[in-house]
Each structure stands twice: as structure tokens, then as C-alpha cells.
Design a protein around this motif. Sequence first.
Motif, PDB file in Angstrom:
ATOM      1  N   ARG A   1       0.818  -1.206   0.000  1.00 38.01           N
ATOM      2  CA  ARG A   1       0.000   0.000   0.000  1.00 38.01           C
ATOM      3  C   ARG A   1       0.861   1.270   0.000  1.00 38.01           C
ATOM      4  NH1 ARG A   1      -5.086   1.038   0.180  1.00 38.01           N
ATOM      5  NH2 ARG A   1      -5.718   2.913   1.272  1.00 38.01           N
ATOM      6  N   GLY A   2       1.930   1.217   0.782  1.00 32.74           N
ATOM      7  CA  GLY A   2       2.827   2.368   0.853  1.00 32.74           C
ATOM      8  C   GLY A   2       3.441   2.671  -0.510  1.00 32.74           C
ATOM      9  N   GLU A   3       3.928   1.619  -1.179  1.00 31.11           N
ATOM     10  CA  GLU A   3       4.557   1.826  -2.497  1.00 31.11           C
ATOM     11  C   GLU A   3       3.509   2.259  -3.522  1.00 31.11           C
ATOM     12  OE1 GLU A   3       7.735   1.717  -2.820  1.00 31.11           O
ATOM     13  OE2 GLU A   3       8.512   0.394  -1.273  1.00 31.11           O
ATOM     14  N   GLN A   4       2.285   1.700  -3.402  1.00 28.24           N
ATOM     15  CA  GLN A   4       1.218   2.114  -4.314  1.00 28.24           C
ATOM     16  C   GLN A   4       0.930   3.598  -4.132  1.00 28.24           C
ATOM     17  OE1 GLN A   4      -1.782  -0.675  -3.030  1.00 28.24           O
ATOM     18  NE2 GLN A   4      -1.625  -1.923  -4.876  1.00 28.24           N
TER      19      GLN A   4
ATOM     20  N   SER B   1      10.495  -5.514   0.675  1.00 27.69           N
ATOM     21  CA  SER B   1       9.998  -4.197   1.122  1.00 27.69           C
ATOM     22  C   SER B   1       9.607  -4.215   2.596  1.00 27.69           C
ATOM     23  CB  SER B   1       8.786  -3.768   0.294  1.00 27.69           C
ATOM     24  OG  SER B   1       9.177  -3.439  -1.000  1.00 27.69           O
ATOM     25  N   SER B   2       9.257  -5.392   3.097  1.00 27.53           N
ATOM     26  CA  SER B   2       8.814  -5.448   4.492  1.00 27.53           C
ATOM     27  C   SER B   2       9.955  -5.859   5.441  1.00 27.53           C
ATOM     28  CB  SER B   2       7.640  -6.415   4.634  1.00 27.53           C
ATOM     29  OG  SER B   2       8.051  -7.668   4.210  1.00 27.53           O
ATOM     30  N   LEU B   3      11.121  -6.070   4.865  1.00 26.92           N
ATOM     31  CA  LEU B   3      12.263  -6.534   5.657  1.00 26.92           C
ATOM     32  C   LEU B   3      12.612  -5.556   6.785  1.00 26.92           C
ATOM     33  CD1 LEU B   3      13.949  -9.043   5.348  1.00 26.92           C
ATOM     34  CD2 LEU B   3      15.585  -7.754   3.991  1.00 26.92           C
TER      35      LEU B   3
ATOM     36  N   ASP C   1      -6.879  -7.548 -13.930  1.00 25.40           N
ATOM     37  CA  ASP C   1      -7.824  -6.455 -13.664  1.00 25.40           C
ATOM     38  C   ASP C   1      -7.199  -5.085 -13.924  1.00 25.40           C
ATOM     39  OD1 ASP C   1      -9.548  -8.392 -12.883  1.00 25.40           O
ATOM     40  OD2 ASP C   1      -9.328  -8.064 -10.723  1.00 25.40           O
ATOM     41  N   GLY C   2      -5.870  -5.058 -14.025  1.00 29.68           N
ATOM     42  CA  GLY C   2      -5.185  -3.783 -14.238  1.00 29.68           C
ATOM     43  C   GLY C   2      -5.167  -2.915 -12.995  1.00 29.68           C
ATOM     44  N   THR C   3      -5.198  -3.541 -11.827  1.00 29.29           N
ATOM     45  CA  THR C   3      -5.301  -2.761 -10.592  1.00 29.29           C
ATOM     46  C   THR C   3      -4.050  -2.871  -9.728  1.00 29.29           C
ATOM     47  OG1 THR C   3      -6.328  -4.618  -9.464  1.00 29.29           O
ATOM     48  CG2 THR C   3      -7.807  -3.031 -10.484  1.00 29.29           C
ATOM     49  N   ILE C   4      -2.979  -3.408 -10.276  1.00 27.48           N
ATOM     50  CA  ILE C   4      -1.825  -3.718  -9.430  1.00 27.48           C
ATOM     51  C   ILE C   4      -1.219  -2.476  -8.769  1.00 27.48           C
ATOM     52  CG2 ILE C   4       0.045  -3.636 -11.158  1.00 27.48           C
ATOM     53  CD1 ILE C   4       0.880  -6.420  -9.893  1.00 27.48           C
ATOM     54  N   VAL C   5      -1.286  -1.343  -9.445  1.00 24.37           N
ATOM     55  CA  VAL C   5      -0.703  -0.152  -8.812  1.00 24.37           C
ATOM     56  C   VAL C   5      -1.769   0.797  -8.252  1.00 24.37           C
ATOM     57  CG1 VAL C   5       1.439  -0.199 -10.135  1.00 24.37           C
ATOM     58  CG2 VAL C   5      -0.512   1.064 -11.021  1.00 24.37           C
ATOM     59  N   GLN C   6      -3.019   0.328  -8.264  1.00 27.16           N
ATOM     60  CA  GLN C   6      -4.069   1.179  -7.683  1.00 27.16           C
ATOM     61  C   GLN C   6      -4.177   0.930  -6.194  1.00 27.16           C
ATOM     62  OE1 GLN C   6      -7.613   0.267  -9.901  1.00 27.16           O
ATOM     63  NE2 GLN C   6      -6.863   1.240 -11.755  1.00 27.16           N
ATOM     64  N   TYR C   7      -4.703   1.902  -5.481  1.00 23.30           N
ATOM     65  CA  TYR C   7      -4.881   1.735  -4.039  1.00 23.30           C
ATOM     66  C   TYR C   7      -6.221   2.257  -3.597  1.00 23.30           C
ATOM     67  CZ  TYR C   7      -3.180   6.571  -4.228  1.00 23.30           C
ATOM     68  OH  TYR C   7      -2.988   7.884  -4.532  1.00 23.30           O
TER      69      TYR C   7
END
Lengths: 293, 272
Positions: free
Chosen positions: B89-92, B114-116, B266-272
Motif C-alpha cells: 500500500r505504501g509503495e502504491q 519491502s517489508s524486511l 484487472d489492471g489494478t496492481i498499482v491502484q490503491y
Amino acid sequence: MEYSIETHDLTKKFALQKGFTEFLMHPFRKDEITAVEKVNIRIGKGELFGILGPNGAGKTTLIKLLCTLILPTEGIAYVNGYNIAEDSGDVRESIGFITTDERSFYWRLTGRQNLKFFASLHNFYSYDAQKKVDELLNIVGLKNRADDRFLSYSTGMKQRMAIARGLLNNPEVVFMDEPTKGLDPRTAQNLRGFVKERIVKEQGKTVFLSTHHLGEAEQLCDRIAIIDEGEIRVIGSPEELKSTLDKTNPTLDDVFLHYTGKEFKEEGTPKQPYLGRRRMMHGGHGRLGGMMH
Amino acid sequence: MSLEIHKKAFSFIIRDLVLQTSYKFEFFLRLFFMFFSILTFYFIAKLIGGAGVHYLEPYGGDYFSFVLIGIAFSGYLTTALRGFSESIRGEQMMGTLEAMLVTPTNTSTIITLSSLWSFIFTSFRVLIYLLIGAFLLGVDMSNANLVAAMVILILTIICFSSIGIISASFIMILKRGDPINMLFMSTSELFGGVLFPITVLPGWLQNVSHILPITYSLSGMRHALLQGYSLHALAPDITALAVFTVVLVPLGLLAFKYAVKKAKVDGTIVQY
């Protein structure tokens, strides 16, 4: 002939988000919009190919398909000979993606730290990354500001950082999504010169560039595809496109009007409203390109 | 050529360390307010005194020692449940996810790495908790079996991370309203033995505790650190955690693979 990019009936449809009432009334009905429809293009190596269309025409969706960020609904495409659906890792290894979204960087890191981080995602070892980053910072003229935070950069500098990042892996194909968006005319002109002279002529890369700027398309591109409502209307060099019109001294505006039936406003919004007839509800297949924005 | 995972991991850690320390005040505030929660439980323990010693006997009889381990190590569950989904969510929201996803590094590596930093920060916090407990507030860990504690810790992190990855899969598709996060967050504190031994619960409610991995994780950790149980004595907890791990790891990977594919369709991978 070997092509850098080749698509066959490439199509992308998106499911429409239902409103609450619509969901209650027709819970099982699937409404879709078509963002890209049966696109067939072939782009040769070292070509600077432009895709021209208004906002929402499907340019960004097409780029995202070719960069493997989304999967096609139908059809197939190859980038550098790799299938975008099956060999997505190989595709990404051989492309650069230059986005105008300045938020795509970490603002509190320096320019150099940003590039080094993205270099590691491109599998660069630390020493090689350092060398490559220095080389690119030199090319885009940001070496003196490399250790300043990204947030302190001007819009033009951020754009140049985006170019440096897009070239990190020495890609064979570079995708540029509206690279001069938001730039002042002089900076935009410099950037166009950079793309044409340094990236295409000097480095021999294939560039796939989306724009809603007619002058930019005409000045830069070897060939242009006009896209509207997700469909490619015509493809050719600027001169070829103009020569198809039965008119004295035609412009690309005239070409656009001829093939789409719409006038083209420079900022990309067609003067006549058209969304209404593109959107077909009740199970139909309307079109709404570029909904990925 | 693919850069070794630990080198990529190092890049992510450096990135997050620089980002975190660029907000210096927040960094020190987080450290400072850790003391408040420790002190709160220290005084509650003082108030309770010897009451409830019957329930606490298997863990040495001291409530503060019991609860210190509980709040310290339950942080891993919180981090696992929130870390992966928050990193997506943060990266989005920052807009950096798309730029990462067009690199050859695959999506699951990006999300995991990213969560490391969250796990490193949690480990740092656990260490501070334990040091304060041992050196300032009288928690006796002189018999601790560190090897056994490390085994429990590794299994705990893998097991909780798998749950976190399942949770992140929901976030990838639903964007908000992840049921896994809500389910585990709301049940673990009550049934997992974080603040009180599960034997306090009525028998039928203890059944719920037995299907939560955190129960075995905290039980094992307390026995290892406070009473120095051997690996052999910890076998029931280790076995339970191992079973959870064997089930949850492939489930998490499958769920995430499906979620990434669906988001790409769905084309939603970078949507938040």
C-alpha cells in the motif's frame, strides 16, 4: 525482418466497477470496457515510434501491456522476441520504462541513492551500479546534483532522472509515457533533442513514445500511430499520413480529424465530448482507453 | 544474471534505513514510547503481585516476565500482518510500485524485501524490551536457552510471514478490508496468550487458542527464555509451529501468485 515490438490483435478489456444499486439489480452481469482493441503494430529496431491520441485513448494501457504491468485479454505481443504474457521476466530485462510520474522516486533519497536502488532491482552489483549510475548522471547532466535529495529537484531534473533510471539496464527498447508532460517549452525541446540524438541516433535504441502533443510526434517520430477509443486508426510517417489527405499543406491536426472525426486540442482533450457514446452499459462492450491512469 | 537475494535485501534495508532516519524525530519518538508500554505492564504486574500465580507457574510465576515476552514477541505477528500489506500500500500510494514492477525483480521478491525493514525494527524493539526487562526491571533470564529461543523465533517469523503474505494477497485484490488481518489481529491478543495464560480461558475457548500459531510461539518462547527448556522439552510447541509453517508457506505463496495475476488481469496492481 526482426521487430523490436510486434503485436497481434492485442486487446485489453477491464471489468467495470459496479455501483451499489447496479450490483443489487444485476449481481451477475459482467460489464466491460475496452481500453485497447485489436492492436496490430510492428516496430523495427532503432525506430522512434510514436503513439498519438487524446487522454483516455488507450496509450498508457498499451504501454502497460507491453511493459508486462497488465495482462492482455486477447491477442499476443512480443517485445524483443519475448512473449509479454509468458516471458514477462525476459521482457522486463530488456526494456526501460520512463514514466513522467515524479512520484515514482523516493523523494527523501538523493538522486544517486534512488538510481543505485533501482540498479539493484536490475541485478547490478554494487560496483557496477556505481559505475553505471555515474555514467548516466553524466549523460543526463545531473552529476553535480546527484547527492541532493530528489525533492529538491526541478521538474526538468526529475524528468532527466526518470530517463537515467529508464536507461540503467541498457535496454534495447525504451518506453516513454508522455515524457514532456508538465515541462516548460524549452525544457521539453531539450528533452526531445536528447531522446532523438542520444537515445535513438547514438545508442541505436528503439523508442516507443506516447504523446498527446502533435508537434512532438511530428518532430520526433519516424512513424506515428493515431489511437482513439482503443483502436489504432492509422500508422505511418508524418509525411505519409499527411499525404493521405486530399488537401493542400495538411497538418497532423487535419490527419487526426480525418481519421478520428474529432478535433485535437493540444493539451489532449478532444473538443467534442465523446465519452457518452463510448460507454455501453448493460453487458455491452464500451470502450474507455487509458483507465489505468 | 540475477543478483543474489541477500544483495537485493541489503539495498532495500539501506533504502528504508535512509528513509526512516530522514524522519529523525519520529524515529526517536518510537523508541521513547516503547518505555511507556513496558512501564505500564510493570506496574500492573506490581499490582497483581502473587495473584494468579497458579496460572503463571508453568512460566516461572512472575506476571511481568510473562507479559514482557508476550508483548515483545507478539510484535512479530503485528509486523507480519501489517508489514507486507502496508509495504504494498505504501509503495502504491507513493507511486514507486510501478517503477519497481517494470524491473526484472519479480513481484513477490519486491514485496517480501519491502517489508524486511519492519522485521528488523521489530527485532530491535524486542531486543530493547528484553534488555530493559532483564537489566532494569528484574526479569530473570539467566537460564535462557538461546538456541531453542532462536529455533522458535525462526519458525515464528516464517509462520507469521506466511499469514502476512496471505493478508497481502487480499490487499492486492481488495485494496482495503483484508479479512485475514482482522481475524488474526482481533483473535490473537484474546486467545493467543499475549497478556494472560490461555489456561485462564474456559475450556471451550481454549480450543480457539490451540488453532492459533501465536499460542505455540509465545509458549515456546517463554519456556525457552524464562526457564531454559531444551529443544526436546519444547518439541510440542516446535512441532505445532512446524506444521503451521508447512501448511502456511505454500498457501501464502499460492495466494500471492494468484493475487498478482488477478491484479494484472484487472489492471489494478498499482491502484490503491
